[in-house]
Structure formats: structure tokens, C-alpha cells
Design a protein around this motif. Structure first.
Motif, PDB file in Angstrom:
ATOM      1  N   UNK A  44       0.817  -1.214   0.000  1.00  0.00           N
ATOM      2  CA  UNK A  44       0.000   0.000   0.000  1.00  0.00           C
ATOM      3  C   UNK A  44       0.852   1.266   0.000  1.00  0.00           C
ATOM      4  N   UNK A  45       2.011   1.237   0.646  1.00  0.00           N
ATOM      5  CA  UNK A  45       2.906   2.391   0.595  1.00  0.00           C
ATOM      6  C   UNK A  45       3.439   2.606  -0.821  1.00  0.00           C
ATOM      7  N   UNK A  46       3.902   1.536  -1.454  1.00  0.00           N
ATOM      8  CA  UNK A  46       4.425   1.643  -2.827  1.00  0.00           C
ATOM      9  C   UNK A  46       3.320   2.094  -3.774  1.00  0.00           C
ATOM     10  N   UNK A 149      -0.608   2.949   9.916  1.00  0.00           N
ATOM     11  CA  UNK A 149      -0.233   3.016   8.497  1.00  0.00           C
ATOM     12  C   UNK A 149      -0.810   4.257   7.831  1.00  0.00           C
ATOM     13  N   UNK A 150      -2.067   4.569   8.139  1.00  0.00           N
ATOM     14  CA  UNK A 150      -2.726   5.723   7.521  1.00  0.00           C
ATOM     15  C   UNK A 150      -2.040   7.008   7.958  1.00  0.00           C
ATOM     16  N   UNK A 151      -1.724   7.096   9.242  1.00  0.00           N
ATOM     17  CA  UNK A 151      -1.018   8.272   9.764  1.00  0.00           C
ATOM     18  C   UNK A 151       0.343   8.432   9.092  1.00  0.00           C
ATOM     19  N   UNK A 152       1.106   7.354   9.028  1.00  0.00           N
ATOM     20  CA  UNK A 152       2.437   7.402   8.417  1.00  0.00           C
ATOM     21  C   UNK A 152       2.351   7.750   6.933  1.00  0.00           C
ATOM     22  N   UNK A 196       8.956  -3.017  11.357  1.00  0.00           N
ATOM     23  CA  UNK A 196       9.220  -1.977  12.356  1.00  0.00           C
ATOM     24  C   UNK A 196       8.167  -0.901  12.194  1.00  0.00           C
ATOM     25  N   UNK A 197       7.479  -0.580  13.287  1.00  0.00           N
ATOM     26  CA  UNK A 197       6.353   0.353  13.201  1.00  0.00           C
ATOM     27  C   UNK A 197       6.602   1.571  14.077  1.00  0.00           C
ATOM     28  N   UNK A 198       6.345   1.410  15.352  1.00  0.00           N
ATOM     29  CA  UNK A 198       6.451   2.549  16.260  1.00  0.00           C
ATOM     30  C   UNK A 198       7.862   2.679  16.827  1.00  0.00           C
ATOM     31  N   UNK A 209       9.462   6.629   8.444  1.00  0.00           N
ATOM     32  CA  UNK A 209      10.630   6.313   7.615  1.00  0.00           C
ATOM     33  C   UNK A 209      10.303   5.221   6.614  1.00  0.00           C
ATOM     34  N   UNK A 210       9.659   4.191   7.104  1.00  0.00           N
ATOM     35  CA  UNK A 210       9.243   3.074   6.259  1.00  0.00           C
ATOM     36  C   UNK A 210       8.295   3.555   5.161  1.00  0.00           C
ATOM     37  N   UNK A 211       7.357   4.423   5.534  1.00  0.00           N
ATOM     38  CA  UNK A 211       6.393   4.945   4.564  1.00  0.00           C
ATOM     39  C   UNK A 211       7.081   5.801   3.509  1.00  0.00           C
ATOM     40  N   UNK A 212       7.948   6.722   3.943  1.00  0.00           N
ATOM     41  CA  UNK A 212       8.581   7.638   3.000  1.00  0.00           C
ATOM     42  C   UNK A 212       9.465   6.890   1.998  1.00  0.00           C
TER      43      UNK A 212
END
Length: 367
Positions: A44-46, A149-152, A196-198, A209-212
Motif C-alpha cells: 500500500x505504501x508503494x 499506516x494511515x497516519x504514516x 518496524x512500526x512505532x 521512515x518506512x512509509x517515505x
């Protein structure tokens, strides 16, 4: 913009996988293993990055048709900031109604049936989640856990869209690749995989970081698609069919097979390839999935993602937990699907009514 039916099908498929994965890991009688279910978030991020860049190109084409000047080298900071704010507003208008509805239902259920701390403290901790800032690093308490995930995605997407508009070429050819590689190297060194999430280990949360990094990868693959799209013709249909099957097959293998390894990074690259090929819609597989049913199923993916945690909590704290694992799983999926249809319809209607009332009020103020 007309949605791509094949992409919508995969959105539904991966939303289903993450819903099952979360249930499996929290059901005491679970006999199923989905070790790499967390990789769904990577998809979903990609995908968000891919469509972020697609939106940028559509906006540029719109300006060209309107006869407005388009500076392909660099956009003024004020214009880039305005574009990023517009991007964020459009995201919030689409995502927030169902988001806040699901949050309020889960908040009420948790406060009444599973109170683990005084209500005033519980409400205070939920404040940042209402603002969709639960993954900003301000608070580490999340009521509807999957919504990190939505926030990130919103935080990272805002900065990515600003950079795309501020310095498109520099972002696509320098910033995005270097950020993706740098962040992946950092996460790989510290964690070894993408689970790795929070937690704040640098200047922001691991989730952002993971999202960006993965939004950047989505942007890169859209650039590659945009440059090579003339080759997505019938002549190469069989090639892209094999490519999509191989890519999605390998991704699913990583999700259901060995997880928490450096294979996560291979999966992310394969996601970019698969999304680009599917978006072109030229393969035999895409032709098969190009069906109205795929559109309808894809439309439920967001509701399913938001509603899963409520049902998991209900199942965990009720007599249903005494049933066999597969009985619980079937009940969970059936209820999740039906409940998501109902909440999606309700939230869409309420959003439309609020939009109409708001427009009427604006018109009255102008008069």
C-alpha cells in the motif's frame, strides 16, 4: 479518474491478507502461519507513491491544457506548498469520514467492555489518533492499531508530494533513490527487516521512515512506467503476463513463507514492478481482472482495513473465542465483509450529505 480494476482487485486481496494475518496472530487457537503479513503495508505504501506521481503528472497535463505555464525544472516554494496542502486535503476528505467512524465505534467498545485505564486518560491518549497523528511520534498509544499506516502514509505523502512539486527531476533521479536506499540500509542494519512500526530511533518514527522510503519507490516506478509506457503493447502481452504472475507469486510466497528477513526488500521492488505492469493493463491477467466486481471489491478494502481491529477485539473477548480456529476465522471474515459493506455505504452517504450542507452554507455566505 477512473480506477484501474486490476489494481482494485489487488487492493482487496492484500486488505484481506492483512485482516487474516492480524486475526491469526491474536487468536489463541490459531494453527495458521502468515509470518510476512506485515508486507501488505509495503504494497500500500508503494501503491500510494505510484499514484502520487501519477497525480502529479495529471496536474501538469491539466495546467498545459489550460494554457498555464509549467516550469519543468523547479516550482516555486509557495506553489509546491499549496499543491502539497491540496493533496493532503483531498486525502483527508476521502479517508477521514470512515476513519473517524471506525475509531469512535472501537473507542466506545474498548471504553465500555475492555477498560484498561481511567476513561479520562484513555480519551487523552486518543486525542492524537483523532487528528491522524498517532504515528508522528507524539504518542505511542493507538486505539485502532492498524491505522498507524494511515497516519504514516499521510505524513510521508505530504512531504513527498511537496518535493515532487518543488523539484520534480531532482526528486525522481536523486532524492527518492538515495532516500530509499539510505532508509532501507538503516532499517536493515538496525532491525534486519521491515517489521518496524512505532518507536523513534532518528528524527521521526520508524513507521514514517518506512512509509517515505516506499512512497519514494512507488514514485520511481511510476517514472519508469511513464518513460517506458510505449513498450506496454500487445506485442509484449505474454511477457508482462508472466512478469505479473511471477512478481505477485513471489510476493505471496514471502508473505506466507519465511519472513522477517532481507527478502522484505526484494518483495518491495517486486511490488513496484507488479504495480507498474498491472497499471498498464496490457497483460492477460489484467484483462481477466478488469471486471466491475474487482472495482466493488477494491472499494471495500479501506473499510475492511479499518474495521478488522474492532472484530478482532470482539472475538477475543467473547465466547466466540471458544470455537475452533477455522470456525472463528470463517465467522470473522463473513462478519468483516458484511460489516464493511454496511459501514462503507453509511459513511459514503454521510460524507455526501455533509459535503452538500457545507457547499450550501458557503453559497449562502457568499450571497
Amino acid at each position: 479518474m477512473k480506477k484501474n480494476s486490476s489494481i482494485e482487485f489487488y487492493r482487496f486481496l492484500f486488505a484481506l491478507i492483512i485482516s487474516v494475518s492480524h486475526f491469526v496472530h491474536r487468536c489463541e487457537k490459531s494453527t495458521m502461519k502468515i509470518g510476512g503479513g506485515y508486507l501488505v503495508v509495503e504494497f500500500f505504501f508503494v501503491l500510494s507513491g505510484f499514484f502520487l506521481m501519477h497525480k502529479y503528472y495529471r496536474e501538469q497535463e491539466k495546467k498545459t491544457r489550460m494554457g498555464l505555464s509549467v516550469d519543468t525544472k523547479q516550482t516555486k516554494g509557495e506553489d509546491a506548498a499549496e499543491a502539497a496542502l491540496g493533496f493532503l486535503k483531498s486525502k483527508l476528505a476521502r479517508l477521514y469520514p470512515h476513519y473517524i467512524f471506525s475509531f469512535l465505534v472501537l473507542f466506545a467498545y474498548t471504553a465500555i467492555f475492555v477498560p484498561y485505564e481511567p476513561l479520562i486518560v484513555f480519551a487523552k491518549n486518543a486525542f492524537w489518533e483523532v487528528l491522524m497523528l498517532q504515528d508522528s511520534g507524539i504518542s505511542d498509544v493507538i486505539i485502532n492499531s492498524p491505522t498507524w499506516y494511515i497516519s504514516a502514509m499521510l505524513i510521508a505523502g505530504f512531504f513527498a508530494y511537496y518535493l515532487v512539486n518543488r523539484c520534480h527531476k531532482q526528486f525522481s533521479y536523486i532524492i527518492a533513490p538515495l532516500c530509499s536506499i539510505g532508509i532501507f540500509c538503516y532499517i536493515g542494519h538496525v532491525k534486519g527487516n521491515l517489521m518496524t512500526i512505532q518507536g523513534i530511533s532518528t528524527f521521526t518514527t520508524n513507521g514514517v521512515l518506512r512509509a517515505f522510503s516506499e512512497i519514494c519507490i512507488g514514485c520511481i516506478f511510476y517514472e519508469l512506467y511513464h518513460y517506458w509506457k510505449q513498450y506496454f503493447t500487445d506485442r509484449f502481452r505474454l511477457f508482462f503476463t508472466v512478469l505479473e504472475i511471477a512478481a505477485f507469486g513471489t510476493i505471496l510466497y514471502f508473505m506466507f513463507g519465511p519472513a522477517h528477513s532481507t527478502d522484505d526488500y526484494i518483495a518491495v521492488v517486486l511490488m513496484g514492478i507488479a504495480i507498474a505492469s498491472t497499471f498498464a493493463g496490457n497483460s492477460y491477467l489484467s484483462k481477466i481482472l478488469n471486471h466491475p466486481l474487482s472495482q466493488k471489491l477494491g472499494g471495500l478494502s479501506y473499510a475492511m482495513y479499518l474495521n478488522q481491529w474492532l472484530l478482532i477485539q470482539i472475538f477475543k473477548n467473547s465466547r466466540i473465542s471458544q470455537f475452533s480456529f477455522y470456525t472463528q476465522l470463517v465467522l470473522y471474515l463473513v462478519i468483516l465483509f458484511v460489516y464493511s459493506i454496511l459501514t462503507d455505504e453509511f459513511c459514503n452517504r454521510m460524507a455526501k450529505k455533509i459535503s452538500v450542507i457545507w457547499k450550501e452554507r458557503v453559497m449562502m455566505d457568499k450571497e
